[in-house]
Design a protein around this motif. Structure first.
Motif, PDB file in Angstrom:
ATOM      1  N   ALA A 125      41.763  74.393  58.505  1.00  0.00           N
ATOM      2  CA  ALA A 125      42.514  75.577  57.645  1.00  0.00           C
ATOM      3  C   ALA A 125      42.969  74.970  56.483  1.00  0.00           C
ATOM      4  N   VAL A 126      43.711  73.752  56.746  1.00  0.00           N
ATOM      5  CA  VAL A 126      44.304  73.338  55.314  1.00  0.00           C
ATOM      6  C   VAL A 126      43.441  73.122  54.281  1.00  0.00           C
ATOM      7  N   SER A 127      42.028  72.383  54.756  1.00  0.00           N
ATOM      8  CA  SER A 127      41.300  72.278  53.689  1.00  0.00           C
ATOM      9  C   SER A 127      40.611  73.388  53.007  1.00  0.00           C
ATOM     10  N   ALA A 128      40.532  74.583  53.955  1.00  0.00           N
ATOM     11  CA  ALA A 128      39.995  75.844  53.579  1.00  0.00           C
ATOM     12  C   ALA A 128      41.281  76.270  52.539  1.00  0.00           C
ATOM     13  N   LEU A 129      42.316  76.261  52.724  1.00  0.00           N
ATOM     14  CA  LEU A 129      43.429  76.865  51.884  1.00  0.00           C
ATOM     15  C   LEU A 129      43.286  76.021  50.331  1.00  0.00           C
ATOM     16  N   LEU A 130      43.106  74.692  50.619  1.00  0.00           N
ATOM     17  CA  LEU A 130      43.109  73.859  49.531  1.00  0.00           C
ATOM     18  C   LEU A 130      41.620  74.446  48.821  1.00  0.00           C
ATOM     19  N   THR A 131      40.890  74.796  49.254  1.00  0.00           N
ATOM     20  CA  THR A 131      39.570  75.106  48.357  1.00  0.00           C
ATOM     21  C   THR A 131      39.885  76.394  47.948  1.00  0.00           C
ATOM     22  N   GLY A 132      40.552  77.401  48.436  1.00  0.00           N
ATOM     23  CA  GLY A 132      41.067  78.681  48.129  1.00  0.00           C
ATOM     24  C   GLY A 132      41.880  78.585  46.858  1.00  0.00           C
ATOM     25  N   VAL A 133      42.863  77.667  46.918  1.00  0.00           N
ATOM     26  CA  VAL A 133      43.901  77.477  45.657  1.00  0.00           C
ATOM     27  C   VAL A 133      43.283  76.818  44.575  1.00  0.00           C
ATOM     28  N   ALA A 134      42.247  75.828  44.814  1.00  0.00           N
ATOM     29  CA  ALA A 134      41.571  75.233  43.912  1.00  0.00           C
ATOM     30  C   ALA A 134      40.643  76.286  42.973  1.00  0.00           C
ATOM     31  N   LEU A 135      40.189  77.013  43.723  1.00  0.00           N
ATOM     32  CA  LEU A 135      39.269  78.062  43.019  1.00  0.00           C
ATOM     33  C   LEU A 135      40.364  79.182  42.117  1.00  0.00           C
ATOM     34  N   ALA A 136      41.480  79.197  42.501  1.00  0.00           N
ATOM     35  CA  ALA A 136      42.545  80.080  41.847  1.00  0.00           C
ATOM     36  C   ALA A 136      43.148  79.414  40.670  1.00  0.00           C
ATOM     37  N   VAL A 137      43.154  78.297  40.833  1.00  0.00           N
ATOM     38  CA  VAL A 137      43.966  77.477  39.923  1.00  0.00           C
ATOM     39  C   VAL A 137      43.176  76.947  38.741  1.00  0.00           C
ATOM     40  N   PRO A 138      43.463  77.286  37.452  1.00  0.00           N
ATOM     41  CA  PRO A 138      42.425  76.680  36.267  1.00  0.00           C
ATOM     42  C   PRO A 138      42.087  75.376  36.369  1.00  0.00           C
ATOM     43  N   GLY A 139      40.702  75.028  36.255  1.00  0.00           N
ATOM     44  CA  GLY A 139      40.352  73.627  36.307  1.00  0.00           C
ATOM     45  C   GLY A 139      40.743  73.130  37.649  1.00  0.00           C
ATOM     46  N   GLY A 140      40.716  73.843  38.537  1.00  0.00           N
ATOM     47  CA  GLY A 140      41.151  73.385  40.102  1.00  0.00           C
ATOM     48  C   GLY A 140      39.737  72.826  40.819  1.00  0.00           C
ATOM     49  N   THR A 141      38.580  73.303  40.383  1.00  0.00           N
ATOM     50  CA  THR A 141      37.365  72.953  41.001  1.00  0.00           C
ATOM     51  C   THR A 141      37.110  71.409  40.655  1.00  0.00           C
TER      52      THR A 141
END
Length: 387
Positions: A125-141
């Motif tokens: 769940a934390v890893s999924a949250l990390l993925t979601g936030v990374a997609l929302a933050v500029p340059g997070g991917t």
């Protein structure tokens, strides 16, 4: 031990210092958010709020790890992990992609603080949250590939280490229990040996003392012989007790047959005993158990039965479980050992069961009979111990 494991709370200052040092090493990975605060071009107000947020995250992270093992409910620990996840989300969204590394700490802390049934859900769940936030933050991917795998592996590795430590603790407790059981078994063995040794020897000493008393003063020579026998029996009893305490005494059936004849004759009981027994192929444990059975049976005949005759038989029999050696001691007394089993028969039953044998004892129409059976071969002894 000076250290403390994952999933265990420190017990003293030294353990707290060791755990603080070990945990603090991993804070080096916070260099990305620290560098962002120092050189990220944020305004002074944002920097102050960022430092406060980072300090709050680190404080909560340490509190969670150091509180682990204090008996809190899983809901409390789960709530603490949720607080860390919320702080990470807010800091990453407001300050930038450098703060995504905080989710790795959240995954690791959930694996270290929560039991596996919960951690196997919280880490993904934390890893999924990390993925979601990374997609929302500029340059997070661009940071996602380098953080997602450490979050998953770090979280699940902590669950493995936590389980390993718990297993180690359980093994230590089990080893302590086994040691206690072994000590209890040794005390029980010593109690049985002393009962059988002293009961037989003291009964013989008492009989010979009474004979010596009746022979005085009319037959001083015969009385002196009885006193000499008493001295010999006493010395042998002392040797037997010392050997029993050392754990080396294994009575032999032939020697016990000879001793039984002496004891019965001294008590004025007519003895019918077999000749030198053939013990070819008989396991040592079986012979020892029968020797103890013979000693206990003869002691009971001498002390309790009031019999005038005692018959001892030693036979080999074939049973469904294999060949057995059967010892039978019968007297024509009043019934012998009483209505309930005493310490002697109880200890004797345990000895025979340990050797894979059985014991039967009870009154007959003409007295009392004790029958002991033990395996007569190593193969049947293995069958008896297995059943």
């Amino acid at each position: 031990m000076s250290g403390v494991g994952i999933g265990q709370r420190p017990q003293n200052r030294r353990q707290k210092a060791v755990k603080l040092l070990w945990t603090g090493i991993w804070l080096a990975y916070l260099s990305a958010p620290v560098g962002d605060l120092l050189h990220g071009g944020h305004s002074d107000g944002v920097r102050v709020l960022g430092w406060i947020g980072l300090a709050a995250f680190v404080s909560w992270y340490f509190a969670l790890l150091f509180r682990t093992g204090r008996g809190e409910a899983n809901a409390v620990v789960l709530g603490s992990v949720a607080v860390l996840a919320t702080q990470s989300t807010v800091l990453a969204i407001t300050l930038g992609r450098e703060w995504l590394v905080l989710f790795v700490y959240v995954a690791i802390s959930s694996g270290a603080a929560l039991p596996f049934p919960l951690a196997r859900w919280t880490v993904p769940a934390v890893s999924a949250l990390l993925t979601g936030v990374a997609l929302a933050v500029p340059g997070g991917t661009s940071f996602l590939a380098g953080l997602l795998l450490p979050a998953l592996l770090g979280g699940f590795s902590m669950t493995g280490v936590r389980q390993l430590i718990r297993t180690t603790v359980e093994l230590r407790e089990a080893r302590a229990t086994v040691a206690q059981l072994a000590a209890n078994e040794e005390r029980l063995r010593l109690a049985r040996d002393l009962h059988d040794l002293l009961g037989h020897s003291l009964s013989l000493i008492t009989l010979k003392s009474e004979l010596a008393g009746r022979m005085l003063p009319a037959h001083p020579d015969k009385a002196a012989q009885q006193v000499a026998d008493i001295e010999q029996v006493s010395r042998q009893a002392l040797v037997d007790v010392r050997e029993a305490v050392s754990g080396y005494r294994r009575p032999r059936l032939a020697a016990e047959l000879a001793g039984a004849k002496v004891a019965l004759t001294a008590a004025g009981i007519s003895a019918d005993l077999p000749a030198e027994p053939d013990l070819t192929g008989v396991p040592e444990d079986s012979e020892t158990a029968l020797a103890w059975a013979l000693r206990e049976a003869v002691t009971n005949v001498v002390r309790h039965s009031g019999a005038r005759r005692c018959t001892v038989e030693l036979l080999r029999r074939q049973t469904l479980d294999g060949p057995v050696l059967e010892l039978s001691v019968a007297d024509n007394g009043s019934g012998g050992a009483g209505s309930t089993a005493g310490n002697g028969l109880t200890g004797l039953t345990e000895r025979l069961e340990n050797a894979g044998g059985t014991l039967a004892a009870g009154g007959t129409r003409h007295g009392f009979r004790l029958t002991a059976r033990v395996p007569a071969s190593a193969a049947s002894a293995d069958v008896g111990s297995a059943t």
